[in-house]
Every structure is written in C-alpha cells, then in structure tokens.
Design a protein around this motif. Structure first.
Motif, PDB file in Angstrom:
ATOM      1  N   LEU A   4      -9.079  50.269 -20.581  1.00 37.87           N
ATOM      2  CA  LEU A   4      -8.865  50.227 -19.204  1.00 37.87           C
ATOM      3  C   LEU A   4      -9.911  51.076 -18.577  1.00 37.87           C
ATOM      4  CD1 LEU A   4      -5.002  50.229 -19.027  1.00 37.87           C
ATOM      5  CD2 LEU A   4      -6.559  48.182 -18.608  1.00 37.87           C
ATOM      6  N   GLU A   5     -10.282  51.911 -19.138  1.00 42.39           N
ATOM      7  CA  GLU A   5     -11.061  53.107 -18.734  1.00 42.39           C
ATOM      8  C   GLU A   5     -12.553  52.453 -18.837  1.00 42.39           C
ATOM      9  OE1 GLU A   5     -10.560  56.681 -20.458  1.00 42.39           O
ATOM     10  OE2 GLU A   5      -8.428  56.694 -20.121  1.00 42.39           O
ATOM     11  N   GLN A   6     -12.824  51.740 -19.696  1.00 42.62           N
ATOM     12  CA  GLN A   6     -14.254  50.899 -19.758  1.00 42.62           C
ATOM     13  C   GLN A   6     -14.672  50.280 -18.711  1.00 42.62           C
ATOM     14  OE1 GLN A   6     -15.060  49.340 -23.621  1.00 42.62           O
ATOM     15  NE2 GLN A   6     -14.490  50.989 -24.820  1.00 42.62           N
ATOM     16  N   GLU A   7     -16.115  50.300 -18.413  1.00 45.96           N
ATOM     17  CA  GLU A   7     -16.673  49.196 -17.309  1.00 45.96           C
ATOM     18  C   GLU A   7     -16.176  47.933 -17.957  1.00 45.96           C
ATOM     19  OE1 GLU A   7     -21.166  47.718 -16.151  1.00 45.96           O
ATOM     20  OE2 GLU A   7     -20.757  50.235 -16.247  1.00 45.96           O
ATOM     21  N   TYR A   8     -15.676  47.076 -16.780  1.00 48.22           N
ATOM     22  CA  TYR A   8     -15.622  45.891 -16.721  1.00 48.22           C
ATOM     23  C   TYR A   8     -16.669  45.013 -17.430  1.00 48.22           C
ATOM     24  CZ  TYR A   8     -13.904  41.052 -15.896  1.00 48.22           C
ATOM     25  OH  TYR A   8     -13.475  39.743 -16.024  1.00 48.22           O
ATOM     26  N   LYS A   9     -16.435  44.072 -18.291  1.00 49.16           N
ATOM     27  CA  LYS A   9     -17.514  43.253 -18.761  1.00 49.16           C
ATOM     28  C   LYS A   9     -18.707  42.713 -17.748  1.00 49.16           C
ATOM     29  CE  LYS A   9     -15.620  41.840 -22.873  1.00 49.16           C
ATOM     30  NZ  LYS A   9     -15.571  40.611 -23.891  1.00 49.16           N
ATOM     31  N   HIS A  10     -18.293  42.009 -16.797  1.00 46.41           N
ATOM     32  CA  HIS A  10     -18.871  41.141 -15.666  1.00 46.41           C
ATOM     33  C   HIS A  10     -18.924  42.206 -14.309  1.00 46.41           C
ATOM     34  CE1 HIS A  10     -18.705  37.697 -17.998  1.00 46.41           C
ATOM     35  NE2 HIS A  10     -17.265  37.962 -18.083  1.00 46.41           N
ATOM     36  N   ARG A  11     -20.369  42.082 -13.808  1.00 50.54           N
ATOM     37  CA  ARG A  11     -20.515  42.700 -12.510  1.00 50.54           C
ATOM     38  C   ARG A  11     -20.357  41.905 -11.404  1.00 50.54           C
ATOM     39  NH1 ARG A  11     -24.822  45.896 -10.678  1.00 50.54           N
ATOM     40  NH2 ARG A  11     -24.187  47.852 -11.807  1.00 50.54           N
ATOM     41  N   PHE A  52     -18.823  43.129  -8.261  1.00 49.28           N
ATOM     42  CA  PHE A  52     -19.079  43.896  -7.027  1.00 49.28           C
ATOM     43  C   PHE A  52     -20.421  44.390  -7.286  1.00 49.28           C
ATOM     44  CE2 PHE A  52     -14.265  44.190  -7.571  1.00 49.28           C
ATOM     45  CZ  PHE A  52     -13.883  43.142  -6.935  1.00 49.28           C
ATOM     46  N   GLU A  53     -20.801  45.163  -6.119  1.00 46.48           N
ATOM     47  CA  GLU A  53     -22.238  45.649  -5.892  1.00 46.48           C
ATOM     48  C   GLU A  53     -22.241  46.803  -6.981  1.00 46.48           C
ATOM     49  OE1 GLU A  53     -24.195  48.589  -2.716  1.00 46.48           O
ATOM     50  OE2 GLU A  53     -23.559  46.441  -1.868  1.00 46.48           O
ATOM     51  N   LYS A  54     -21.081  47.362  -7.339  1.00 49.48           N
ATOM     52  CA  LYS A  54     -21.156  48.609  -8.180  1.00 49.48           C
ATOM     53  C   LYS A  54     -20.263  48.327  -9.200  1.00 49.48           C
ATOM     54  CE  LYS A  54     -22.087  52.149  -4.713  1.00 49.48           C
ATOM     55  NZ  LYS A  54     -21.932  53.481  -4.022  1.00 49.48           N
ATOM     56  N   PRO A  55     -20.549  48.919 -10.632  1.00 50.05           N
ATOM     57  CA  PRO A  55     -19.631  48.387 -11.708  1.00 50.05           C
ATOM     58  C   PRO A  55     -18.095  49.037 -11.448  1.00 50.05           C
ATOM     59  CG  PRO A  55     -21.725  49.663 -12.275  1.00 50.05           C
ATOM     60  CD  PRO A  55     -21.775  49.587 -10.938  1.00 50.05           C
ATOM     61  N   THR A  56     -17.338  48.466 -12.006  1.00 50.17           N
ATOM     62  CA  THR A  56     -16.057  49.030 -11.890  1.00 50.17           C
ATOM     63  C   THR A  56     -15.266  49.179 -13.164  1.00 50.17           C
ATOM     64  OG1 THR A  56     -14.974  46.819 -11.901  1.00 50.17           O
ATOM     65  CG2 THR A  56     -15.571  47.887  -9.789  1.00 50.17           C
ATOM     66  N   SER A  57     -14.245  49.863 -13.283  1.00 48.10           N
ATOM     67  CA  SER A  57     -13.624  50.055 -14.671  1.00 48.10           C
ATOM     68  C   SER A  57     -12.811  48.688 -14.702  1.00 48.10           C
ATOM     69  CB  SER A  57     -12.729  51.076 -14.516  1.00 48.10           C
ATOM     70  OG  SER A  57     -11.436  50.953 -13.756  1.00 48.10           O
ATOM     71  N   THR A  58     -12.153  48.361 -16.008  1.00 44.17           N
ATOM     72  CA  THR A  58     -11.428  47.101 -16.094  1.00 44.17           C
ATOM     73  C   THR A  58     -10.142  47.432 -15.582  1.00 44.17           C
ATOM     74  OG1 THR A  58     -12.380  47.055 -18.218  1.00 44.17           O
ATOM     75  CG2 THR A  58     -10.262  46.083 -17.884  1.00 44.17           C
ATOM     76  N   ALA A  59      -9.606  48.669 -15.388  1.00 47.26           N
ATOM     77  CA  ALA A  59      -8.367  49.039 -14.574  1.00 47.26           C
ATOM     78  C   ALA A  59      -8.482  48.416 -13.246  1.00 47.26           C
ATOM     79  CB  ALA A  59      -7.978  50.223 -14.785  1.00 47.26           C
TER      80      ALA A  59
END
Length: 148
Positions: A106-113, A115-122
């Motif tokens: 959940l803390e890792q960056e979500y696989k796909h971009r 949005f404009e900026k990367p997000t966490s999986t959570a």
C-alpha cells in the motif's frame, strides 16, 4: 488495516450497484439517456466493472484482464443478468486481490501513472473507492429519474 476497510467499502458499493441494476422496473431503461443525463446506468455499470478489473484486478492482481474502455460507453443493451454477473465477478476479483496486499504494498507507488504526479497504492485505491461511489450515485439518480 486499510485493505480490510477497502474490501468492505468496495463490496458494499458493488453490492449496492447490483441492487440498483436489479431495481430497474424495465430493463430497457438501463440504457436510456435523457437531456443532460448522457451516460446510461448500463454504461456506468460497464465502466465501473472495467475500471476496477483494470486498476485492481489486472494491475495489482495480475488477472490478465484487458480493458476496452471505449466499449464501456459504446456497448448497448447488454442483458441485466450479464451486468449482474460482471458485478459479482468484480466483487470476487477485488476481494481476492486486496486480501493479498501487504501494508508495504500500500505504501509503494501505484504501478500506473494515472494522475500528473505519482501516488501511493493506498491513495489510488481510495480514489477508486470514491470513483465507484460517485458513479453509484449517478446510477441511483438515473434510475429514479427515468424509471418512473
């Protein structure tokens, strides 16, 4: 743990989507649009199923699902029983996938971009739950507006 909360929320709202689809008095009303209401409940259902199978099932659960987003809005007159089956299958996919996620996942960056900026999986999973709730409200409104 957040995954347990998300499983409950996704299951609740997908079950409510199924209830809404089943509540249409006339099956053909699932596909009607009216004035400023440009998305039918049937197409919103296909969109939600496609969205969750893509962003949760395929991206996090490696299900192999291939999304055809254009069909989510262009297909018409899919039978209610098929929509319900797709919702039921999506509930299972979401539950099975989220049950396997760890707090570290959940803390890792979500696989796909997305949005404009990367997000966490959570963050992205929370976004998906809100997206589901938003369109669920539209389906409810559509049913009450067009099914009377």
């Amino acid at each position: 743990m957040l995954t347990h909360t998300l499983i409950k929320l996704f299951s609740r709202d997908l079950s409510k989507l199924k209830e809404e689809i089943n509540s249409y008095k006339y099956e053909n009303n699932l596909w009607k649009v009216n004035g400023l209401v440009t998305n039918s409940a049937g197409n919103l259902c296909l969109h939600l199923v496609g969205n969750l199978n893509h962003f949760i099932g395929a991206a996090l659960g490696n299900t192999g699902y291939i999304r055809q987003r254009d069909l989510e809005f262009s297909l018409k007159d899919v039978q209610r029983i098929e929509l319900i089956k797709q919702i039921d299958d999506t509930i299972v996919t979401v539950q099975n996938t989220l049950e396997k996620l760890t707090p570290q996942d959940l803390e890792q960056e979500y696989k796909h971009r997305v949005f404009e900026k990367p997000t966490s999986t959570a963050y992205f999973l929370t976004h998906l739950a809100m997206h589901l709730a938003y369109h669920l409200g539209q389906v409810n409104y559509h049913r009450r507006l067009l099914d009377n």
